[in-house]
Design a protein around this motif. Structure first.
Motif, PDB file in Angstrom:
ATOM      1  N   SER A  12       0.816  -1.222   0.000  1.00  0.00           N
ATOM      2  CA  SER A  12       0.000   0.000   0.000  1.00  0.00           C
ATOM      3  C   SER A  12       0.842   1.261   0.000  1.00  0.00           C
ATOM      4  CB  SER A  12      -0.926   0.024   1.226  1.00  0.00           C
ATOM      5  OG  SER A  12      -0.153   0.007   2.406  1.00  0.00           O
ATOM      6  N   ARG A  13       2.097   1.154  -0.394  1.00  0.00           N
ATOM      7  CA  ARG A  13       2.965   2.341  -0.381  1.00  0.00           C
ATOM      8  C   ARG A  13       2.453   3.389  -1.362  1.00  0.00           C
ATOM      9  NH1 ARG A  13       6.798   1.773  -4.754  1.00  0.00           N
ATOM     10  NH2 ARG A  13       6.484  -0.235  -5.784  1.00  0.00           N
ATOM     11  N   GLN A  14       2.642   4.650  -1.018  1.00  0.00           N
ATOM     12  CA  GLN A  14       2.206   5.749  -1.878  1.00  0.00           C
ATOM     13  C   GLN A  14       3.336   6.746  -2.014  1.00  0.00           C
ATOM     14  OE1 GLN A  14      -1.364   7.561  -0.554  1.00  0.00           O
ATOM     15  NE2 GLN A  14      -2.518   5.669  -0.459  1.00  0.00           N
ATOM     16  N   THR A  15       3.324   7.393  -3.104  1.00  0.00           N
ATOM     17  CA  THR A  15       4.322   8.449  -3.292  1.00  0.00           C
ATOM     18  C   THR A  15       3.865   9.723  -2.617  1.00  0.00           C
ATOM     19  OG1 THR A  15       5.490   9.787  -4.895  1.00  0.00           O
ATOM     20  CG2 THR A  15       3.268   9.130  -5.492  1.00  0.00           C
ATOM     21  N   SER A  16       4.758  10.381  -1.915  1.00  0.00           N
ATOM     22  CA  SER A  16       4.398  11.602  -1.192  1.00  0.00           C
ATOM     23  C   SER A  16       5.212  12.806  -1.643  1.00  0.00           C
ATOM     24  CB  SER A  16       4.606  11.391   0.325  1.00  0.00           C
ATOM     25  OG  SER A  16       5.954  11.071   0.579  1.00  0.00           O
ATOM     26  N   LEU A  20       7.135  20.742  -7.397  1.00  0.00           N
ATOM     27  CA  LEU A  20       6.797  22.155  -7.463  1.00  0.00           C
ATOM     28  C   LEU A  20       6.571  22.600  -8.897  1.00  0.00           C
ATOM     29  CD1 LEU A  20       6.408  24.822  -5.973  1.00  0.00           C
ATOM     30  CD2 LEU A  20       8.879  25.213  -6.168  1.00  0.00           C
ATOM     31  N   GLU A  21       7.405  22.125  -9.795  1.00  0.00           N
ATOM     32  CA  GLU A  21       7.255  22.487 -11.208  1.00  0.00           C
ATOM     33  C   GLU A  21       5.912  22.022 -11.751  1.00  0.00           C
ATOM     34  OE1 GLU A  21       9.567  21.780 -15.478  1.00  0.00           O
ATOM     35  OE2 GLU A  21      10.392  20.986 -13.607  1.00  0.00           O
ATOM     36  N   LYS A  22       5.481  20.873 -11.296  1.00  0.00           N
ATOM     37  CA  LYS A  22       4.187  20.350 -11.722  1.00  0.00           C
ATOM     38  C   LYS A  22       3.051  21.225 -11.195  1.00  0.00           C
ATOM     39  CE  LYS A  22       1.020  16.634 -10.640  1.00  0.00           C
ATOM     40  NZ  LYS A  22       0.806  15.454  -9.811  1.00  0.00           N
ATOM     41  N   LEU A  23       3.185  21.617  -9.915  1.00  0.00           N
ATOM     42  CA  LEU A  23       2.148  22.477  -9.341  1.00  0.00           C
ATOM     43  C   LEU A  23       2.038  23.791 -10.106  1.00  0.00           C
ATOM     44  CD1 LEU A  23       2.627  22.008  -5.489  1.00  0.00           C
ATOM     45  CD2 LEU A  23       0.808  21.091  -6.925  1.00  0.00           C
ATOM     46  N   VAL A  24       3.190  24.385 -10.414  1.00  0.00           N
ATOM     47  CA  VAL A  24       3.182  25.645 -11.163  1.00  0.00           C
ATOM     48  C   VAL A  24       2.543  25.445 -12.526  1.00  0.00           C
ATOM     49  CG1 VAL A  24       4.642  27.408 -12.204  1.00  0.00           C
ATOM     50  CG2 VAL A  24       5.178  26.547  -9.923  1.00  0.00           C
ATOM     51  N   SER A  25       2.874  24.326 -13.154  1.00  0.00           N
ATOM     52  CA  SER A  25       2.290  24.045 -14.468  1.00  0.00           C
ATOM     53  C   SER A  25       0.789  23.868 -14.383  1.00  0.00           C
ATOM     54  CB  SER A  25       2.940  22.783 -15.045  1.00  0.00           C
ATOM     55  OG  SER A  25       2.323  22.419 -16.262  1.00  0.00           O
ATOM     56  N   ASP A 522       3.290  11.849 -12.666  1.00  0.00           N
ATOM     57  CA  ASP A 522       2.691  10.830 -11.801  1.00  0.00           C
ATOM     58  C   ASP A 522       2.971   9.433 -12.352  1.00  0.00           C
ATOM     59  OD1 ASP A 522       1.684  12.745 -10.106  1.00  0.00           O
ATOM     60  OD2 ASP A 522      -0.295  12.815 -11.039  1.00  0.00           O
ATOM     61  N   VAL A 523       2.889   9.321 -13.658  1.00  0.00           N
ATOM     62  CA  VAL A 523       3.165   8.033 -14.285  1.00  0.00           C
ATOM     63  C   VAL A 523       4.627   7.658 -14.100  1.00  0.00           C
ATOM     64  CG1 VAL A 523       3.196   6.779 -16.478  1.00  0.00           C
ATOM     65  CG2 VAL A 523       1.316   8.345 -15.959  1.00  0.00           C
ATOM     66  N   TYR A 719      -8.429   9.419 -13.294  1.00  0.00           N
ATOM     67  CA  TYR A 719      -9.400   8.418 -12.857  1.00  0.00           C
ATOM     68  C   TYR A 719      -8.713   7.290 -12.083  1.00  0.00           C
ATOM     69  CZ  TYR A 719     -13.408   5.246 -13.131  1.00  0.00           C
ATOM     70  OH  TYR A 719     -14.454   4.407 -12.825  1.00  0.00           O
ATOM     71  N   THR A 720      -7.597   6.807 -12.615  1.00  0.00           N
ATOM     72  CA  THR A 720      -6.863   5.731 -11.952  1.00  0.00           C
ATOM     73  C   THR A 720      -6.164   6.267 -10.708  1.00  0.00           C
ATOM     74  OG1 THR A 720      -6.488   4.710 -14.105  1.00  0.00           O
ATOM     75  CG2 THR A 720      -5.106   3.954 -12.279  1.00  0.00           C
ATOM     76  N   PHE A 721      -6.229   5.491  -9.623  1.00  0.00           N
ATOM     77  CA  PHE A 721      -5.562   5.885  -8.388  1.00  0.00           C
ATOM     78  C   PHE A 721      -4.061   5.638  -8.493  1.00  0.00           C
ATOM     79  CE2 PHE A 721      -9.906   5.093  -6.962  1.00  0.00           C
ATOM     80  CZ  PHE A 721     -10.149   6.214  -6.184  1.00  0.00           C
ATOM     81  N   LYS A 722      -3.290   6.504  -7.833  1.00  0.00           N
ATOM     82  CA  LYS A 722      -1.832   6.350  -7.840  1.00  0.00           C
ATOM     83  C   LYS A 722      -1.425   5.027  -7.201  1.00  0.00           C
ATOM     84  CE  LYS A 722      -0.986  11.341  -7.615  1.00  0.00           C
ATOM     85  NZ  LYS A 722      -0.426  12.465  -6.822  1.00  0.00           N
ATOM     86  N   GLN A 723      -2.174   4.615  -6.186  1.00  0.00           N
ATOM     87  CA  GLN A 723      -1.862   3.352  -5.525  1.00  0.00           C
ATOM     88  C   GLN A 723      -2.035   2.177  -6.488  1.00  0.00           C
ATOM     89  OE1 GLN A 723      -4.275   2.698  -2.094  1.00  0.00           O
ATOM     90  NE2 GLN A 723      -3.183   0.859  -1.446  1.00  0.00           N
ATOM     91  N   GLN A 724      -3.038   2.285  -7.371  1.00  0.00           N
ATOM     92  CA  GLN A 724      -3.249   1.222  -8.359  1.00  0.00           C
ATOM     93  C   GLN A 724      -2.103   1.162  -9.362  1.00  0.00           C
ATOM     94  OE1 GLN A 724      -7.084   2.533  -9.719  1.00  0.00           O
ATOM     95  NE2 GLN A 724      -8.187   1.060  -8.425  1.00  0.00           N
ATOM     96  N   LEU A 725      -1.556   2.339  -9.689  1.00  0.00           N
ATOM     97  CA  LEU A 725      -0.419   2.359 -10.607  1.00  0.00           C
ATOM     98  C   LEU A 725       0.799   1.702  -9.962  1.00  0.00           C
ATOM     99  CD1 LEU A 725       0.770   3.281 -13.300  1.00  0.00           C
ATOM    100  CD2 LEU A 725       1.297   5.489 -12.235  1.00  0.00           C
ATOM    101  N   ILE A 726       0.976   1.927  -8.673  1.00  0.00           N
ATOM    102  CA  ILE A 726       2.089   1.300  -7.959  1.00  0.00           C
ATOM    103  C   ILE A 726       1.923  -0.216  -7.953  1.00  0.00           C
ATOM    104  CG2 ILE A 726       3.200   1.084  -5.704  1.00  0.00           C
ATOM    105  CD1 ILE A 726       2.473   3.996  -5.197  1.00  0.00           C
ATOM    106  N   ALA A 727       0.658  -0.668  -7.759  1.00  0.00           N
ATOM    107  CA  ALA A 727       0.389  -2.113  -7.790  1.00  0.00           C
ATOM    108  C   ALA A 727       0.684  -2.692  -9.169  1.00  0.00           C
ATOM    109  CB  ALA A 727      -1.055  -2.371  -7.393  1.00  0.00           C
ATOM    110  N   ALA A 728       0.322  -1.947 -10.226  1.00  0.00           N
ATOM    111  CA  ALA A 728       0.618  -2.408 -11.580  1.00  0.00           C
ATOM    112  C   ALA A 728       2.126  -2.506 -11.802  1.00  0.00           C
ATOM    113  CB  ALA A 728      -0.023  -1.468 -12.591  1.00  0.00           C
ATOM    114  N   ASP A 729       2.860  -1.569 -11.233  1.00  0.00           N
ATOM    115  CA  ASP A 729       4.317  -1.595 -11.367  1.00  0.00           C
ATOM    116  C   ASP A 729       4.894  -2.816 -10.671  1.00  0.00           C
ATOM    117  OD1 ASP A 729       6.830  -0.150 -12.142  1.00  0.00           O
ATOM    118  OD2 ASP A 729       7.129  -0.197  -9.964  1.00  0.00           O
TER     119      ASP A 729
END
Length: 783
Positions: A12-16, A20-25, A522-523, A719-729
């Motif tokens: 269940s690990r998540q990226t935290s 900043l560059e993404k936020l500005v964008s 995020d990907v 739509y896809t959760f970040k946690q689901q992407l981690i599981a796919a990885d």
């Protein structure tokens, strides 16, 4: 088939991390809404500045003059073992803040009666420029509530309305209102064309509280005796008048305090004069009766020689006895508890510098106590501190006066002894002359004391008439010019910042707390799986976007996906492509259909096998018969040829629908007939696409993975959760599914975003591409 199948979300690990560059964008993507927010905020600021009532700051500077050097007083009190009083300027600051002074200002200026010109949004406050004024006849303190009156000019008459009642009056009339009796007086009128006015009458206490709240009184520093005064008011001229009146009331109070000392001294002298006058009259009557009884006519001439001989001694004795009588009177005055809060007579003390200084300090403390009592109670620390100092001074005066009195008594006794020696020389004077001489001496003493008191009374009266305030105006009350509230530049700046901050904070918070995949970063952060394609949002109600004539961005992206897959599957026997996702709604069926269409358009034969047995959608999207399909084949009720149907999209694109929904999909997929079917289809088609159930929800896709040569994992932006992407990885790194590649679906094409195809694709393709995402309730779910 025997490999263990692990739960997709075992980790269940998540990226935290925060990019900043993404936020500005992302903030830049929303610039139209930010611009609108700023404009709306500035518009509100303009409206606020248009209708808010400005406030002006009026300032003045005054100097508190010391009547004697404070340091000398302090040194003298320290010699006597007493504590010096507090700073004179600090006391005057507290007096300026007292309610009594401000209440007198409000009552004298009738500030509790205010005048307005009614307006649609706000009322215009008036001060001097009004054709009439209401002067209260009854006491201002009797007003206990707030009232409003509408006064309309009708020729020479005024119609006063309140609560549905109307009174007609004229200038000079006395009217009885709900707040008491008032006289209407004429005043200068600037607004000649205005006929309707609003008059408000408030309790005096509320206006006192209001002005005390806006009044600032502060010392410049402790090295100088200058006090800064300032007050805020919505009318600059009224603020100036309030400060002028406050200074005037203070000066009157200060002069009154000084006159109180003189009045106390004069009262004491008057009492003593009455007593001395009575004694002098009694002595003169005794002399008159003595002369008549003894028939003396020229006794003055007979005794003049003897009086001249004793004149010097008698004069000195008389002066000392007068001083002794004064000290005795002062001592009795101090012993009387009724005089504990009264001023000490200051002009009778004489030339004793120490006693003069002590009495002066005592009187000053009494006056300070009276002033502080306007603000504090008997039990407050400030009053108690002054009471302690007064008691110390009172005890010091008693001891000092007692010591002086004893000294004067010794001197008087010595002078009387010397007079006794002289009296021996007068024994030869006849008895009648000697008796007359004694009467004359008593008369002389009373006359000298009477003249002394008269002199002191005149001196005190002259001093009283020349009394001036200890306050000097350094800078008269003056308005700074521009309003201190509101600050136009500050309001606009705040509006700009707020207008910028509200949407920006909303966007930033949305990004910080967003747990769905929304950008390329995020990907890249969530997985190391290669990205095969990024599919933009398709137009509404359009399931098949890849057709022979289509040249849209989405169609070209599917063609690019087709090319990448061809590079992945280089061997002729590698034909099976498994398509899955994390959960329903990510566009798995949409990608399967359009990928199959793109491959078929390249001249290849492709079969789409619908193996999502739980929620099949392929047959529904293609509008083909779904009554017979894989389920029928698996249970032996249909053969391969009977379940293969044409898609109707393009030549070379066939479909095997799922058939009826079985109660046990996983067990059905695990049957040997699944492998048999795929083996039968391989020689017939160039590519076989397996549309399976989401791997994040059920194990169907993992059960089918051994039959696939490549796996396409669908991810939907936003739509896809970040946690689901981690599981796919994790699944990709475990190698349980062959040649996994990622397809990002439903990508936004906003200009400036990380998936901004529109910025370079617009105009190259024939079809117009929408740049906004569709509402959820209108979006065709892609499975």
């Amino acid at each position: 088939m025997q490999e263990s199948i692990e739960p997709m979300f075992a980790d269940s690990r998540q990226t935290s991390s925060i990019n900043l560059e993404k936020l500005v964008s992302r903030v830049a993507d929303y610039w139209p809404s930010i611009l609108i927010s700023v404009l709306v905020a500035l518009l509100f600021a303009f409206g606020y500045l248009r209708y808010v009532t400005p406030q002006y700051l009026v300032k003045a500077r005054v100097l508190v003059k010391n009547e004697k050097t404070q340091a000398a007083n302090g040194a003298l009190l320290e010699e006597l073992g007493m504590t010096p009083a507090a700073s004179n300027v600090e006391n005057e600051v507290e007096i300026f803040k007292s309610r009594l002074l401000m209440q007198q200002v409000v009552e004298d200026m009738d500030l509790h009666i205010q005048y307005y010109i009614p307006g649609a949004v706000k009322n215009t406050n008036l001060y001097k420029d009004i054709p009439f004024r209401l002067k209260p006849i009854s006491a201002d303190s009797s007003i206990r509530s707030y009232s409003e009156y509408t006064i309309t000019k009708n020729g020479d008459k005024l119609i006063i309305e309140n609560g549905g009642k109307a009174i007609t009056a004229a200038i000079g009339d006395t009217v009885v209102l709900s707040q008491g009796r008032f006289v209407i007086v004429a005043n200068t009128n600037v607004y000649k064309d205005v006929n309707e006015f609003l008059v408000t009458i408030s309790p005096v206490e509320s206006l006192v509280d209001s002005y005390l709240g806006s009044l600032i009184v502060e010392m410049v520093n402790r090295q100088v005796n200058i006090i800064n005064l300032s007050v805020r008011d919505v009318i600059a001229a009224r603020g100036e008048d309030v400060l002028k009146k406050l200074i005037e009331v203070y000066q009157q109070s200060n002069i009154s305090d000084k006159n109180e000392i003189a009045n106390g001294t004069i009262s004491f002298i008057e009492d003593r004069l009455g007593f001395v006058t009575t004694e002098l009259t009694d002595v003169e009557k005794l002399i008159e009766e003595f002369k008549k009884a003894n028939k003396l006519t020229d006794i003055e001439a007979q005794s003049r020689l003897l009086l001249d001989n004793t004149g010097t001694n008698l004069q000195e004795l008389t002066q000392k006895e007068i001083q002794l009588r004064v000290l005795e009177s002062l001592e009795k005055y101090l012993q009387d508890n009724n005089n504990m809060r009264r001023i000490m007579p200051a002009t009778l003390i004489g030339e004793d510098i120490t006693l003069v200084s002590i009495v002066s300090d005592y009187n000053n403390l009494q006056l300070q106590r009276q002033k502080l009592m306007l603000t504090y109670t008997e039990n407050s620390p400030q009053i108690r501190n002054i009471d302690v100092q007064l008691e110390d001074l009172r005890l010091g005066m008693k001891n000092y006066i007692s010591s002086l009195r004893r000294g004067y008594q010794v001197t008087v006794n010595e002078l009387r002894a010397r007079a006794g020696m002289i009296a021996g020389d007068i024994k030869q004077v006849p008895t009648k002359e000697r008796e007359y001489l004694e009467f004359s001496r008593q008369q002389h003493i009373k006359q000298e004391l009477y003249l002394f008191l008269l002199k002191k009374r005149e001196e005190t009266a002259i001093t009283k008439s020349a009394t001036v305030s200890n306050l000097k105006i350094v800078d008269p009350p003056r308005n700074a010019g521009a309003p201190v509230f509101p600050k136009t530049s500050r309001i606009y700046l705040m509006a700009f910042v707020i207008g910028l901050a509200i949407p920006t904070v909303r966007i930033v918070l949305k990004e910080l707390f967003n747990n769905r995949v929304s950008s390329k970063s995020d990907v890249e952060t969530g997985t190391s799986m290669p990205v095969l394609a990024e599919i933009a949002s398709a137009q509404e109600n359009q399931t098949i976007v890849v057709r022979k004539e289509s040249k849209t961005v989405v169609a070209e992206q599917f063609r690019a996906l087709r090319t990448n897959i061809q590079f992945m599957l280089t061997n002729e026997d590698e034909k099976v492509i498994l398509i899955t996702s994390s959960m329903s709604g990510e566009g798995k069926s949409f990608v399967s259909l359009n990928l199959a269409s793109a491959i078929a358009l390249s001249g290849k034969k492709v079969l789409l096998l619908e193996l999502d047995l739980r929620k099949p959608k392929i047959a529904q999207h293609l509008n083909i018969n779904k009554d017979s399909g894989f389920t029928n084949y698996a249970i032996g009720k249909a053969d391969t040829k009977s379940i293969i149907l044409s898609s109707g999209v393009t030549d070379g694109f066939d479909v095997i629908p799922s058939g009826p929904i079985p109660p046990n999909p996983a067990e059905l997929i695990m049957l040997p007939k699944t492998k048999q079917l795929i083996d039968q289809l391989k020689p017939l088609y160039d590519y076989i696409i397996l549309d399976t159930a989401p791997v994040g929800l059920v194990t169907d896709a993992q059960l089918l993975s051994p039959y696939a040569d490549a796996t396409i994992y669908i991810l939907r932006q936003g739509y896809t959760f970040k946690q689901q992407l981690i599981a796919a990885d994790m699944l990709y790194k475990s190698g349980k599914m062959k040649r996994m590649g990622l397809v990002v679906n439903d990508v936004e094409m906003k200009r400036g975003s990380e998936y901004a195809y529109g910025k370079y694709g617009s105009g190259y393709y024939d079809d117009e591409i929408t740049t906004s995402r569709f509402k959820v309730n209108k979006f065709i779910k892609r499975k």
